[in-house]
Enzyme design. Structure first.
Site, PDB file in Angstrom:
ATOM      1  N   CYS A   8       0.827  -1.195   0.000  1.00  0.00           N
ATOM      2  CA  CYS A   8       0.000   0.000   0.000  1.00  0.00           C
ATOM      3  C   CYS A   8       0.871   1.259   0.000  1.00  0.00           C
ATOM      4  CB  CYS A   8      -0.890  -0.012   1.231  1.00  0.00           C
ATOM      5  SG  CYS A   8       0.047  -0.124   2.773  1.00  0.00           S
ATOM      6  N   GLU A   9       0.202   2.386   0.031  1.00  0.00           N
ATOM      7  CA  GLU A   9       0.911   3.662   0.162  1.00  0.00           C
ATOM      8  C   GLU A   9       1.018   4.048   1.633  1.00  0.00           C
ATOM      9  OE1 GLU A   9       2.549   5.629  -1.839  1.00  0.00           O
ATOM     10  OE2 GLU A   9       1.982   4.829  -3.778  1.00  0.00           O
TER      11      GLU A   9
END
Length: 103
Positions: A8-9
Site C-alpha cells: 500500500c501507500e
C-alpha cells in the site's frame, strides 16, 4: 505456511484487510503470515514472500513492479477493488493462495 504481503501507500485500510485475512486463515486452519508493507520497501521483502498483492490504489504500479523484480513477477498481482472495499478477507486470502500456488 503461506507468506503474503499486501502493498500500500499509507496502510490504514490495508491494515484492516490484513486483520480480516488473518481471521479468515485462522477460521479455515490455514497457516499464513500476512502483513502490510509500503510500496517503497518492496525490495526488502519480495524475495521471502509467496504472494505480493498491491492494493487497488496501486494497480497502476503493477507493471512497473513486475519489471523492477522480473524474477518475482509471477507472484505480484493486485487486489480486486470490490473485495478490498468490502474488506473481504476470505476472498483476498483465496486469491493470494491461488497466486502463491502458481509458483
Amino acid at each position: 505456511m503461506y507468506k503474503i504481503a499486501l502493498v500500500c501507500e499509507n496502510g490504514a485500510s490495508t491494515g484492516m484487510v490484513v486483520k480480516k485475512m488473518i481471521a479468515a486463515a485462522k477460521s479455515k486452519g490455514i497457516a499464513a503470515d500476512i502483513a502490510a508493507y509500503p510500496f517503497t520497501q518492496m525490495e526488502n521483502f519480495i524475495q521471502e514472500k509467496d504472494a505480493v498483492l498491491l492494493g487497488p490504489q496501486l494497480a497502476f504500479k503493477k507493471d512497473a513492479a513486475r519489471k523492477s523484480f522480473p524474477e518475482y513477477a509471477e507472484k505480484i498481482d493486485t487486489i480486486a477493488p470490490m473485495d478490498f472495499g468490502m474488506m473481504n478477507g476470505d476472498k483476498i486470502l483465496e486469491d493470494a493462495i491461488k497466486l502463491a500456488e502458481k509458483q
